[in-house]
Motif scaffolding. Structure first.
Motif, PDB file in Angstrom:
ATOM      1  N   ASN A   1       0.820  -1.207   0.000  1.00 31.51           N
ATOM      2  CA  ASN A   1       0.000   0.000   0.000  1.00 31.51           C
ATOM      3  C   ASN A   1       0.863   1.270   0.000  1.00 31.51           C
ATOM      4  N   VAL A   2       2.193   1.092  -0.032  1.00 29.38           N
ATOM      5  CA  VAL A   2       3.161   2.199   0.035  1.00 29.38           C
ATOM      6  C   VAL A   2       2.947   3.060   1.279  1.00 29.38           C
ATOM      7  N   ASP A   3       2.577   2.431   2.393  1.00 27.97           N
ATOM      8  CA  ASP A   3       2.589   3.159   3.658  1.00 27.97           C
ATOM      9  C   ASP A   3       4.031   3.378   4.102  1.00 27.97           C
ATOM     10  N   ILE A   4       4.851   2.455   3.711  1.00 28.09           N
ATOM     11  CA  ILE A   4       6.297   2.602   3.948  1.00 28.09           C
ATOM     12  C   ILE A   4       6.997   2.385   2.608  1.00 28.09           C
ATOM     13  N   ILE A   5       8.234   2.878   2.533  1.00 29.03           N
ATOM     14  CA  ILE A   5       9.016   2.665   1.314  1.00 29.03           C
ATOM     15  C   ILE A   5      10.289   1.933   1.702  1.00 29.03           C
ATOM     16  N   GLY A   6      10.500   0.810   1.036  1.00 26.92           N
ATOM     17  CA  GLY A   6      11.638  -0.012   1.417  1.00 26.92           C
ATOM     18  C   GLY A   6      12.673  -0.136   0.325  1.00 26.92           C
ATOM     19  N   THR A   7      13.826  -0.641   0.715  1.00 28.05           N
ATOM     20  CA  THR A   7      14.847  -1.005  -0.269  1.00 28.05           C
ATOM     21  C   THR A   7      15.587  -2.229   0.273  1.00 28.05           C
ATOM     22  N   TYR A   8      16.622  -2.655  -0.443  1.00 27.93           N
ATOM     23  CA  TYR A   8      17.303  -3.896  -0.118  1.00 27.93           C
ATOM     24  C   TYR A   8      18.803  -3.620  -0.170  1.00 27.93           C
ATOM     25  N   ALA A   9      19.487  -3.803   0.950  1.00 25.46           N
ATOM     26  CA  ALA A   9      20.907  -3.425   1.023  1.00 25.46           C
ATOM     27  C   ALA A   9      21.786  -4.641   1.237  1.00 25.46           C
ATOM     28  N   GLN A  10      22.489  -5.015   0.201  1.00 28.29           N
ATOM     29  CA  GLN A  10      23.398  -6.159   0.321  1.00 28.29           C
ATOM     30  C   GLN A  10      24.836  -5.703   0.069  1.00 28.29           C
ATOM     31  N   THR A  11      25.093  -5.202  -1.147  1.00 26.29           N
ATOM     32  CA  THR A  11      26.446  -4.788  -1.535  1.00 26.29           C
ATOM     33  C   THR A  11      27.019  -3.746  -0.569  1.00 26.29           C
ATOM     34  N   GLU A  12      28.298  -3.890  -0.285  1.00 20.19           N
ATOM     35  CA  GLU A  12      28.996  -2.913   0.560  1.00 20.19           C
ATOM     36  C   GLU A  12      30.100  -2.237  -0.229  1.00 20.19           C
ATOM     37  N   LEU A  13      30.655  -1.193   0.345  1.00 20.13           N
ATOM     38  CA  LEU A  13      31.740  -0.480  -0.330  1.00 20.13           C
ATOM     39  C   LEU A  13      32.867  -1.449  -0.688  1.00 20.13           C
ATOM     40  N   GLY A  14      33.157  -2.386   0.182  1.00 16.55           N
ATOM     41  CA  GLY A  14      34.275  -3.298  -0.037  1.00 16.55           C
ATOM     42  C   GLY A  14      33.917  -4.633  -0.650  1.00 16.55           C
ATOM     43  N   HIS A  15      32.632  -4.968  -0.718  1.00 16.11           N
ATOM     44  CA  HIS A  15      32.250  -6.283  -1.236  1.00 16.11           C
ATOM     45  C   HIS A  15      30.992  -6.237  -2.081  1.00 16.11           C
ATOM     46  N   GLY A  16      31.088  -6.781  -3.290  1.00 16.42           N
ATOM     47  CA  GLY A  16      29.926  -6.910  -4.142  1.00 16.42           C
ATOM     48  C   GLY A  16      29.704  -8.362  -4.489  1.00 16.42           C
ATOM     49  N   THR A  17      30.544  -8.841  -5.375  1.00 19.77           N
ATOM     50  CA  THR A  17      30.478 -10.210  -5.863  1.00 19.77           C
ATOM     51  C   THR A  17      30.503 -11.251  -4.744  1.00 19.77           C
ATOM     52  N   PHE A  18      31.383 -11.044  -3.811  1.00 20.86           N
ATOM     53  CA  PHE A  18      31.655 -12.081  -2.815  1.00 20.86           C
ATOM     54  C   PHE A  18      30.789 -11.843  -1.576  1.00 20.86           C
ATOM     55  N   VAL A  19      29.604 -12.445  -1.597  1.00 23.95           N
ATOM     56  CA  VAL A  19      28.611 -12.156  -0.566  1.00 23.95           C
ATOM     57  C   VAL A  19      29.095 -12.625   0.807  1.00 23.95           C
ATOM     58  N   ARG A  20      29.801 -13.748   0.826  1.00 20.81           N
ATOM     59  CA  ARG A  20      30.289 -14.250   2.116  1.00 20.81           C
ATOM     60  C   ARG A  20      31.219 -13.259   2.808  1.00 20.81           C
ATOM     61  N   GLY A  21      31.808 -12.374   2.014  1.00 21.81           N
ATOM     62  CA  GLY A  21      32.773 -11.428   2.571  1.00 21.81           C
ATOM     63  C   GLY A  21      32.150 -10.180   3.180  1.00 21.81           C
ATOM     64  N   LEU A  22      30.830 -10.062   3.135  1.00 21.03           N
ATOM     65  CA  LEU A  22      30.176  -8.865   3.696  1.00 21.03           C
ATOM     66  C   LEU A  22      30.573  -8.689   5.162  1.00 21.03           C
ATOM     67  N   GLU A  23      30.707  -7.434   5.576  1.00 18.42           N
ATOM     68  CA  GLU A  23      31.236  -7.163   6.919  1.00 18.42           C
ATOM     69  C   GLU A  23      30.199  -6.728   7.944  1.00 18.42           C
ATOM     70  N   THR A  24      29.048  -6.230   7.471  1.00 18.57           N
ATOM     71  CA  THR A  24      28.027  -5.761   8.413  1.00 18.57           C
ATOM     72  C   THR A  24      27.611  -6.897   9.346  1.00 18.57           C
ATOM     73  N   THR A  25      27.514  -6.599  10.630  1.00 16.64           N
ATOM     74  CA  THR A  25      27.168  -7.649  11.592  1.00 16.64           C
ATOM     75  C   THR A  25      25.793  -7.385  12.217  1.00 16.64           C
ATOM     76  N   ALA A  26      25.124  -8.488  12.558  1.00 14.04           N
ATOM     77  CA  ALA A  26      23.871  -8.429  13.321  1.00 14.04           C
ATOM     78  C   ALA A  26      24.054  -9.382  14.492  1.00 14.04           C
ATOM     79  N   THR A  27      24.274  -8.818  15.671  1.00 12.62           N
ATOM     80  CA  THR A  27      24.607  -9.628  16.844  1.00 12.62           C
ATOM     81  C   THR A  27      23.402  -9.695  17.777  1.00 12.62           C
ATOM     82  N   TYR A  28      23.013 -10.914  18.119  1.00  8.64           N
ATOM     83  CA  TYR A  28      21.815 -11.070  18.946  1.00  8.64           C
ATOM     84  C   TYR A  28      22.144 -10.823  20.413  1.00  8.64           C
ATOM     85  N   ASP A  29      21.290 -10.021  21.026  1.00  8.85           N
ATOM     86  CA  ASP A  29      21.439  -9.740  22.460  1.00  8.85           C
ATOM     87  C   ASP A  29      20.245 -10.367  23.178  1.00  8.85           C
TER      88      ASP A  29
END
Lengths: 669, 669
Positions: free
Chosen positions: B142-170
């Motif tokens: 319904n476009v109440d929100i506008i989203g996007t999808y962020a995978q590629t990083e400044l240092g990594h595109g092709t090599f997805v396993r090399g992505l550096e962003t972390t999500a640490t569970y607390d």
């Protein structure tokens, strides 16, 4: 340059380099003193800071880009005029400072004043009488007036004889009347024509006493010198946004019965007397000179763009790490991938190959021009044929090289801050201007077909086509020899074979009833290929021979790497053209597999010297102008620094949120 | 369209056409009713006038371009929402209207909302639990929100396993902490991320209980829904100006210990329980789906761009006259030059070849997806290998096709009003995104090498690589057969031969002491070539077979021209790859000369139908958006009309004259 921290990978690369980088730089410049001179000139220009933008020009509107280009071009001309007075120098300064890599560093996307010194002044010098030169050149040289050169029309580019603009002599008033008889007769493309120049050399069909005498040059004032308002009968404006060169202010020009004095026709060669009598030119071939000069300069320009692109892509590939082919090892530099070496190293070799070929062509141009002055025109057709195919092949190769380098930088190469897209825009334009490439290849082909017929008829062949006789003489080709000399020789055999096939096909089609022109047209795809094959043979031979000469006094270390580059270039092209070699020489499958292996080994041998080789092009960061290619390798930092210059980033929320996005999300749009 | 005066040359061309243009249009659309549907949709969207610009966007600043894109994208979404309510339709409308040629007609240089429906919504659907879908998809749809999808990083595109962003569970707060540990960890490239989206799916390395579980998807709110201000810890902005797609608002994103609720991890496949326990995904292969879907769509997009480019260049070539090969005849249409036909006609054939191959791949994709749902994954690797090489080859061919069409229009193709440069910018981007082409070719090569080893080991081969056994079985190749089927067969022999050589070279290098990875790397140039050869064989066969099927009920006239196009395409590629055929088949010099003649004859046969063939693509002027390509052929008039829209032309004298030029000329600068 060494004040900032250098990327660790680049330090390592530089320490691995097996040759002395400065030695190679001096060799490329033509001597240590010339390197010194170049560096001084660069320092002198760049310390003025004209190249420094508050907001990078890619963020400006089309109109603001023009205004910025005028500002920079004016400051550059002011600077040059100052030096002229201080040092009493002439045109050389213009060329050295405004042309080539240094000029394009300041006016990245073209200059609205380029045609003033590249075409307006040289045409006055080449086609004006002594009196005309005395009157005009001083004013032009001092920038009291700003000129441009208008030949191409909306309806005609390549085919100069088809131009529609007319200049009709009126003996009553002793004036020419310049006129655009149709929309397609409008001049279209000349740089600086739109809003910059107040004078223009207009190429037009000369009519006098009811007879057309073909294309001649006329000086037309476009705008008032004080107010800059277009003069009566002058319809002038810009042609709109383009792929690149948006600083050049390309314009259109319609002329509505505009009268100019008789003295405004450039009359060094042909003349119109006061009574309207037309006096013929002693030689129409004399005007070929400027055109060929421009093409030689172009080949050199292409080297500058290629050198910038491979410098950027090679340094970036040394800094960038990606993927993990071996589970327990760190991500390799992408320069270690052989596919990446394949994309880049031939580009490094191409810079040398075309630079040396441009020098060689330049020498030939000077010799032929000297012969011309003494009335000897024998070598003019050969020079013309060479300049055509070398222009076509160098611009096409350069475009491919720059684009391949851009793609080799992945997504980051798509950023304008890499400077690779802008370079491509400038290089690909050269495939079209100064003679469209396909048309030029067919001009060379005409010369080659004629040479073939001469060879068959046993007349003397000029040096660059002498190889044709090998095939026409019916001698059996020697067995295939996979040495360097053997490979270069094979390219000549291929070229001769292709020319021969074209001649045979044309003749066959004529026998089937086609006219020569139609038979030529039906064979023209093959003719362009024969022309390219001829050019490749010349390039390989010239690159090889000139490197040998250039290296005579070089250190063994440098000689080794330069000869590896020659090998790489020759083997690369052999593998590219392997179908041709299979058709026209006795190369075998085993030869091909050996060559493939040789190629891959050469990539490995060159790998440690890759960064050293591009460092040796010695392109200052200000000239390279690339976030990916700077000497210090701070790739990611620079990408972010450049991004933050975007005016969009100056505000956390853009006004379009309030205007459109929020109403959209709240169902109120 | 016929209200305005049509160019006389185009009228003549259309009257010469030997087949029924509408019949071909219907065939391309898949039936007359689908043509009707498409036309209705186009009319419905275009009559809204959203695509009409006061000032063409190429004259705007970078910031203004963004603002215009937001305006247009918002109006388009509003329109879609209205239809959704009226017609109760779902995602299909999004795709039909926003994707493909129609969408790009309105948002010529990309849309900041594309990723909302191309990646954000599909990822929610593909990776969200039922509860997550219930919560998020309605809001997004319904476009109440506008989203996007962020995978590629400044240092990594092709090599997805090399992505550096972390999500640490607390587990204490039941939150994930998202963090960018370095500059190179910044997300970089996602469309709409910069200033448009307020939500984002962030791909990050999941850590729980001190252990890394690889890349997972998390929903992160970026901006306040009311004020649009970035939330604390969110560093967001745009990445700067690019070669093209300057409407897409590509952004960067740095996360500084940003906390999100546990429920914001998309948990359809893998889960993190409240206590931090990680529960594994049943199959990691399920996530391949979206990626492959996007690649199939991409191949289809490439056809649209090629169709637009060849339409423009072909019509322009029918209108443009140049040169005078025969002294007493008028200047011919440049379409009569065989070199021009050589540049264009293969482009027309390519549209059909890739369109039919995309359909074929689409069917295969649907079959394999259906098999997947029932747990059968056997054909997944084959589909993956096909989608990789077809994406690589179609984007590379499309880029070359568009650029060749642009160059074939000479200088006028360099004008943005031709729309060819902008198309090139969009097409060449596709060579890099969704998998860099060289990397993709090497992925296919891995499959081919494995297939070769399977063939040698006598196991069953999947259909598209079954041809390999012909070579591994050691059977002698049959004598060369220059029929169409024979040529297509020869391409399979070439592909098998190249794969075999690669395998041999890898083994040889391993015997010489290299690791498998290093041997692979040293052979990788050849591996990409083998992969391309495989793809060419598939393309030729598919194009041929699908045309036969498609033509079953076609009129004889249409069948004839479509089969000429297939012949042209196959013979063109045979001549392009003649070296490969000489190496791996028994093709002779006489065969080659006959094929060359066949090719030239095909160009002549297709010449009278060239304009009809591009008319049949049935691209409305508003979608073509080209001064050179419009249906009526008013090329020169439109070029001038477009030029006059330049804001620079609104004033006879630009202010920079008074600021810089006049002072320069008067020596007062």
């Amino acid at each position: 340059m060494t004040k900032t921290k250098i990327n660790a990978d680049l330090i390592k690369e530089r320490s691995k380099c097996t040759f002395n980088i400065t030695e190679l730089t001096n060799l490329i410049d033509g001597g240590a003193h010339l390197t010194e001179e170049r560096k001084k000139r660069e320092e002198k220009v760049l310390k003025e800071g004209i190249h420094i933008d508050q907001v990078p020009s890619e963020y400006l509107s089309h109109k603001e880009k023009y205004e910025l280009a005028i500002k920079k071009a004016s400051l550059m001309f002011k600077l040059l005029r100052k030096w002229q007075e201080e040092e009493n120098t002439g045109m050389e300064n213009y060329r050295a400072v405004l042309g080539g890599a240094l000029g394009s560093a300041i006016l990245e996307d073209g200059s609205p004043l380029t045609l003033h010194y590249v075409m307006f002044i040289p045409t006055l010098m080449g086609q004006g009488t002594v009196e005309q030169q005395a009157y005009w050149i001083g004013r032009a040289f001092n920038v009291d007036i700003i000129g441009t050169y208008a030949q191409t029309e909306l309806g005609h580019g390549t085919f100069v004889r088809g131009l529609e603009t007319t200049a009709t002599y009126d003996p009553k008033t002793k004036e020419f009347v310049l006129h655009s008889p149709s929309l397609t007769a409008y001049k279209w493309w000349p740089g600086g024509l739109a809003h910059t120049a107040n004078y223009c050399i207009v190429m037009a069909q000369l009519y006098t006493a009811g007879k057309c005498h073909g294309i001649h040059a006329f000086i037309v004032q476009l705008r008032d010198e004080e107010t800059h308002m277009p003069l009566p009968g002058i319809k002038v404006g810009e042609i709109g946004a383009k792929l690149g060169m948006n600083g050049t202010n390309n314009g259109f020009l319609g002329l509505e019965h505009v009268r100019i004095p008789r003295e405004h026709m450039l009359m060094k060669n042909a003349k119109v007397l006061e009574d309207g009598t037309y006096v013929n030119s002693p030689s129409s071939k004399l005007t070929y000179g400027t055109m060929m000069f421009v093409r030689v300069v172009l080949v050199n320009d292409m080297c500058n763009y290629m050198a910038k692109a491979v410098t950027t892509a090679t340094r970036y590939s040394a800094v960038r790490h990606q993927s993990q082919p071996k589970p327990d090892e760190p991500e390799p530099q992408i320069l270690d991938y052989v596919t990446q070496q394949h994309k880049l190293f031939v580009g490094i070799a191409s810079v040398h190959a075309f630079k040396l070929s441009a020098n060689w062509l330049w020498n030939m141009y000077n010799n032929v021009t000297a012969e011309l002055e003494s009335g000897d025109m024998e070598r003019l057709p050969e020079l013309h044929a060479l300049s055509c195919c070398l222009k076509a092949v160098s611009t096409a190769d350069a475009a491919q090289c720059v684009e391949r380098c851009r793609l080799a930088c992945g997504g980051h190469g798509y950023m304008l801050s890499s400077n690779l897209p802008t370079s491509y825009g400038l290089v690909t334009a050269a495939c079209t201007y100064e003679g469209e490439n396909t048309v030029l290849l067919l001009q060379t082909a005409r010369y080659l077909v004629k040479a073939w017929q001469q060879a068959a008829g046993a007349s003397q062949l000029t040096p660059t086509v002498a190889y044709i006789r090998r095939v026409t003489s019916g001698r059996r080709a020697p067995p295939f020899d996979s040495s360097l000399a053997g490979l270069i020789d094979a390219f000549h055999t291929v070229a001769a074979g292709k020319i021969g096939l074209c001649v045979a096909n044309i003749e066959k089609r004529q026998k089937e009833g086609l006219s020569y022109e139609d038979a030529w047209n039906m064979t023209s795809v093959q003719l362009t290929q024969a022309s390219e094959a001829h050019c490749r043979a010349i390039l390989l031979l010239t690159y090889h021979e000139q490197t040998e000469m250039q290296c005579k006094n070089a250190s063994p270390e440098l000689r080794e790497v330069l000869s590896q580059l020659v090998d790489l270039y020759v083997v690369y092209w052999t593998l590219q053209c392997v179908g041709d070699l299979l058709r026209f020489t006795s190369i075998s499958e085993r030869d091909i597999e050996r060559l493939q292996r040789w190629y891959e080994d050469l990539l490995s041998q060159l790998r440690p010297n890759a960064v050293g080789l591009v460092d040796a092009f010695d392109i200052r960061d200000e000239i390279l102008h690339s976030a990916l290619g700077a000497y210090d390798g701070r790739v990611y930092e620079r990408l972010m620094e450049e991004a933050l210059k975007s005016p969009l980033n100056a505000e956390p929320v853009n006004r379009s949120f309030h205007q459109y996005l929020k109403p959209l999300m709240q169902g109120k749009l």
